[in-house]
Design an enzyme around this catalytic site. Structure first.
Site: not given
Ligand code: NAD
Length: 479
Positions: A150, A226, A230, A248, A282, A460
């Site tokens: 994002n 993410g 995950t 996060e 997020c 963080e």
């Molecule tokens: P995601 O969990 O699908 O992916 C995030 C990252 O993790 C990607 O690089 C992906 O390739 C990797 N990943 C996926 N499966 C994995 C595994 N089994 N092992 C290791 N790495 C793996 O999330 P997304 O769809 O990319 O992002 C959206 C989510 O992120 C939303 O839920 C959003 O709220 C969250 N987010 C949180 C914050 C925060 O600061 N709390 C900030 C931005 C986004």
């Protein structure tokens, strides 16, 4: 077609398997570059390079490390236009947003942590005449940094910069949905003279390249941003290996609006906090709770302004660009259908925006406002992460708090009121890691950043990040 490359041991290299997968441009729906489909073999090479670089990098003078990070910051600034265009193209976000928020923030991350490390100190504990203790805060080794799509370069650099500043070396993986600016960052690091192996960027899929980072024995700490699902898998996998974890995760943030707020100020910010980056932040306030005396006034004015928002070609002056991918667009639309099944009324939006010509296959969605749902339904409990908000009336402070705290998430919240006592009381009682009073996304990089409950573990930001990326060791000396 352009092939992105991994950045390993100071060089841009192809994945060992020679396999790639497609990178889509969200605004056109077309493939425009190819992403390395890295696997365990690439992660092994990257980790070995990071491990070999660690002794020199961690013992380098803090001033020298800082100088290199500041050179990276400078080069990000020098390449603002190219980076912003790449971010907008790769993610679908308005170019204006990438130019004014994403890339400047990536630059600030390197600048902030590159200078912050010069001021980071550790404690000592005197035991009177008996002894003195001092704490050594030492770099740990190879950090694994994994980020989402994002805010691609913004969040990627938010992890990498403090990890490197603290003296660790890094194996990082950007989201496979938005890898392009991380690739450009590799080139910037080469130009900045970052010693080889200090930062390694491996592109690829989460369950393959990402999982290899999480599972690797030589990576003792993981900083992950993410989705919550995950994050759960990562926590389960990393726990038996006793890795340090910073997670996060997702959010379902309440935006609580009291009748005594500054209406215009609140309205302007609420439009932004609902739909900035197509609602894919997020921290976006996706559940809007409005005190009943101003509910109708709020609804009328909010819907009017949302209907006036422009959606389209991200390179032009639009409010919303495209959402990040086709599956994500379909997920968001499925939540609008769910909201209707749950008894909600769509006040505006709810549909895909079809644009003729070049953008006919783009993933554009109308900003959507829904009312009439109970706070307990799935639409109000699950993270949608798109341009969809719900509005709900409340009668008392207690009811607002109960609704706000009713989800499994606890990332951020906003409160709009001119009553100081109420602002402090509500802030104290909200189960979120961040509370914004009469504002949203006002960020001071020194402050702790993170969520509670299913929104994550750890903090963080500021020295919290240095605490995470270092191990404290107590040295006790008897007089
Ligand atoms: P995601 O969990 O699908 O992916 C995030 C990252 O993790 C990607 O690089 C992906 O390739 C990797 N990943 C996926 N499966 C994995 C595994 N089994 N092992 C290791 N790495 C793996 O999330 P997304 O769809 O990319 O992002 C959206 C989510 O992120 C939303 O839920 C959003 O709220 C969250 N987010 C949180 C914050 C925060 O600061 N709390 C900030 C931005 C986004």
């Amino acid at each position: 077609m352009e092939k992105l490359q991994n950045y390993i041991n100071g060089e841009l290299v192809a994945p060992i398997s020679g396999e790639y997968f497609d990178n889509f441009e969200p605004a056109t729906g077309k493939v425009y570059s190819l992403i390395p489909d890295s696997d365990l073999a690439d992660v092994e090479t990257a980790t070995a390079a990071a491990k070999a670089a660690f002794p020199i990098w961690s013992r380098m003078s803090i001033q020298d490390r800082s100088d290199i990070l500041l050179r990276i910051a400078q080069l990000i600034g020098d390449n603002l236009d190219e980076l912003a265009q790449a971010e907008s193209r790769d993610n679908g976000k308005p170019l204006k947003l990438a130019r004014t928020v994403d890339i400047p923030r990536a630059q600030s991350n390197f600048h902030f942590y590159g200078t912050g490390i010069l001021h980071f100190a550790s404690e000592s504990h005197s035991m009177g005449d008996l002894a003195i203790n001092y704490t050594l805060r030492q770099a740990i080794g190879v950090a694994g940094c994994i980020s989402p799509w994002n805010l691609p370069l913004y969040l990627f650099s938010w992890k990498i910069a403090p990890a490197l500043a603290a003296g660790n070396t890094v194996v990082a993986k950007p989201s496979e949905v938005t890898p392009y600016t991380a690739y450009l960052l590799s080139k910037i690091c080469i130009e900045a003279g970052l010693p080889k192996g200090v930062l390694n960027i491996v592109h690829g899929l989460g369950p393959k390249a990402g999982a290899a980072i999480i599972e690797h024995e030589d990576i003792p700490m993981i900083s992950f941003t993410g989705g919550t699902a995950t994050g759960e898998w990562i926590a389960r996998t990393a726990a038996p290996k006793f890795k340090k974890l910073s997670l996060e995760l997702g959010g379902k943030n309440p935006n609580i609006i009291f009748a005594d707020c500054d209406f215009e100020d609140m309205m302007k910010t609420t439009v932004r906090s609902s739909f900035a980056n197509q609602g894919q932040i997020c921290l976006c306030g996706s559940r809007i709770l409005v005190e009943r005396p101003i509910y109708e006034k709020f609804k009328t004015e909010f819907v009017k302004r949302v209907k006036a928002m422009k959606v389209g070609d991200p390179s032009t002056d639009v409010n919303l660009g495209a959402v990040v991918s086709k599956p994500h667009m379909e997920k968001v639309l499925s939540y609008v259908e769910l909201a209707k099944e749950e008894g909600g009324t769509v006040l505006c939006g709810g549909k895909r925006v079809m644009i003729d010509g070049e953008f006919s296959e783009g993933y554009f969605l109308e900003p959507t406002v829904i009312e009439g749902l109970p706070h307990t339904c799935r639409t109000n409990q699950e993270e949608i992460f798109g341009p969809v908000v719900t509005i709900m009336p409340f009668d008392t402070d207690e009811e607002a708090l109960m609704m706000a705290n009713s989800t499994k998430y606890g990332l951020a919240s906003s409160v709009w009121t001119s009553n100081l006592k109420r602002a402090h009381t509500i802030a104290r009682e909200l189960h979120t890691g961040i509370v914004w009073i009469n504002c949203w996304l006002l960020r001071d990089l020194r402050t702790p950043f993170g969520g509670v409950k299913s929104s994550g573990v750890g903090r963080e930001g500021g020295f919290e990040a240095f605490d995470f990326f270092t191990e404290p060791k107590n040295v006790c000396i008897r007089y």
